[in-house]
Scaffold this active site. Structure first.
Site, PDB file in Angstrom:
ATOM      1  N   GLY A  12      -1.467  23.247  29.386  1.00  0.00           N
ATOM      2  CA  GLY A  12      -0.497  23.369  30.470  1.00  0.00           C
ATOM      3  C   GLY A  12      -1.044  23.092  31.856  1.00  0.00           C
ATOM      4  CB  SER A  13      -3.917  21.221  33.261  1.00  0.00           C
ATOM      5  OG  SER A  13      -3.759  19.922  32.768  1.00  0.00           O
ATOM      6  CG  ASN A  14      -0.022  17.254  33.413  1.00  0.00           C
ATOM      7  OD1 ASN A  14       0.013  16.542  34.403  1.00  0.00           O
ATOM      8  ND2 ASN A  14      -0.850  17.041  32.400  1.00  0.00           N
ATOM      9  CE  LYS A  65      12.448  15.915  15.807  1.00  0.00           C
ATOM     10  NZ  LYS A  65      11.293  15.784  16.661  1.00  0.00           N
ATOM     11  CG  MET A  90       1.207  17.421  21.830  1.00  0.00           C
ATOM     12  SD  MET A  90       1.103  15.730  22.512  1.00  0.00           S
ATOM     13  CE  MET A  90      -0.277  15.910  23.614  1.00  0.00           C
ATOM     14  NE  ARG A  91       7.665  20.637  17.801  1.00  0.00           N
ATOM     15  CZ  ARG A  91       7.297  20.785  16.530  1.00  0.00           C
ATOM     16  NH1 ARG A  91       7.890  20.132  15.581  1.00  0.00           N
ATOM     17  NH2 ARG A  91       6.305  21.603  16.222  1.00  0.00           N
ATOM     18  CG  ASN A 107       6.314  11.997  27.769  1.00  0.00           C
ATOM     19  OD1 ASN A 107       5.818  13.126  27.820  1.00  0.00           O
ATOM     20  ND2 ASN A 107       5.788  11.035  27.017  1.00  0.00           N
ATOM     21  CG  HIS A 109       1.562   8.362  26.811  1.00  0.00           C
ATOM     22  ND1 HIS A 109       1.548   9.122  25.657  1.00  0.00           N
ATOM     23  CD2 HIS A 109       0.769   7.290  26.573  1.00  0.00           C
ATOM     24  CE1 HIS A 109       0.791   8.518  24.755  1.00  0.00           C
ATOM     25  NE2 HIS A 109       0.310   7.410  25.287  1.00  0.00           N
TER      26      HIS A 109
HETATM   27  C1  GAR Z   1      -1.626  15.352  29.216  1.00  0.00           C
HETATM   28  O1  GAR Z   1      -2.763  14.572  29.477  1.00  0.00           O
HETATM   29  C2  GAR Z   1      -0.440  14.476  28.852  1.00  0.00           C
HETATM   30  O2  GAR Z   1      -0.485  13.216  29.474  1.00  0.00           O
HETATM   31  C3  GAR Z   1      -0.595  14.361  27.363  1.00  0.00           C
HETATM   32  O3  GAR Z   1      -0.997  15.632  26.948  1.00  0.00           O
HETATM   33  C4  GAR Z   1      -1.832  16.208  27.961  1.00  0.00           C
HETATM   34  C5  GAR Z   1      -1.416  17.653  28.151  1.00  0.00           C
HETATM   35  O4  GAR Z   1      -2.348  18.327  28.941  1.00  0.00           O
HETATM   36  N1  GAR Z   1       0.629  13.958  26.753  1.00  0.00           N
HETATM   37  C6  GAR Z   1       0.705  13.166  25.681  1.00  0.00           C
HETATM   38  O5  GAR Z   1      -0.290  12.751  25.093  1.00  0.00           O
HETATM   39  C7  GAR Z   1       2.117  12.840  25.236  1.00  0.00           C
HETATM   40  N2  GAR Z   1       2.109  11.824  24.231  1.00  0.00           N
HETATM   41  P1  GAR Z   1      -1.976  19.701  29.649  1.00  0.00           P
HETATM   42  O6  GAR Z   1      -1.462  20.642  28.551  1.00  0.00           O
HETATM   43  O7  GAR Z   1      -3.257  20.194  30.223  1.00  0.00           O
HETATM   44  O8  GAR Z   1      -0.925  19.419  30.690  1.00  0.00           O
END
Ligand code: GAR
Length: 194
Positions: A12-14, A65, A90-91, A107, A109
């Protein structure tokens, strides 16, 4: 002011970067809900610390789903959410949610799409031997990382780059690019949304 729900599965850093940006006023939005499909994920601690309500679920507790997405929709409607922001969720989003939020699901990526879609985009880039990768922010459609691109930023892969060092570089960019791009999108009421 747009009301958003953030969906996440991991650290969850984002999520944190978005919440911090709302708090410091650089992202003009209100975070109404965290939706999390991994009840042990660290992002849940972050939401608790920020006082943001959580809807946590386990996919295996549902027939499919459609069933859990219907429950999510009830939670989103109750909080009058306008946009869904995926941050390491991740779904694959199913037709039930997509129909309810057309062009309202975004999203992030960790690659320059359409290169390296799907899982482990950072590993795929290292494996592929490319010199540049990056970050993409896009609208979600029914495909895997295929929707219309809103913003991208390039990251150079240096010689001797490790998975850890590349992930750090990419996440550093993500934490700045995601709030800035969303803020612009919300202020312009969704340029690119037609
Ligand atoms: C992020 O780097 C995001 O871009 C990636 O998961 C990470 C989550 O990090 N997303 C994907 O790969 C989607 N296909 P976080 O939990 O630290 O935010």
């Amino acid at each position: 002011m747009k009301q958003i729900a953030i969906f996440a599965s991991g650290s969850g850093s984002n999520f944190q970067a978005l919440v911090d940006s709302v708090q410091n006023g650089s992202l003009q939005a209100s975070v109404k809900l965290l939706v999390c499909d991994q009840p042990n994920a660290f992002v849940m601690e972050r939401a608790k610390a920020a006082g943001i309500p959580i809807f946590a679920f386990r996919a295996k507790d549902y027939k499919g789903k459609e069933e859990f997405e219907k429950e999510i929709i009830v939670e989103l409607q109750r909080r009058e959410v306008d946009f869904i922001v995926l941050a390491g969720y991740m779904r694959l989003i199913g037709p039930t949610l997509l129909r309810q939020f057309p062009k309202r699901i975004i999203n992030i990526h960790p690659s320059l799409l359409p290169a390296f879609p799907g899982k482990d985009a950072i590993g795929q880039a290292l494996e592929g031997g490319v010199k540049y990768t990056g970050v993409t922010i896009h609208f979600v459609d029914e495909g895997m990382d295929t929707g219309p691109i809103i913003e991208q930023e390039v990251v150079r892969i240096s010689s001797g780059e490790t998975r850890g060092s590349l992930q750090d570089k990419i996440q550093h960019i993500e934490h700045e690019l995601y709030p800035r791009t969303l803020n612009h999108l919300f202020l312009t009421n969704g340029y690119l949304m037609q």
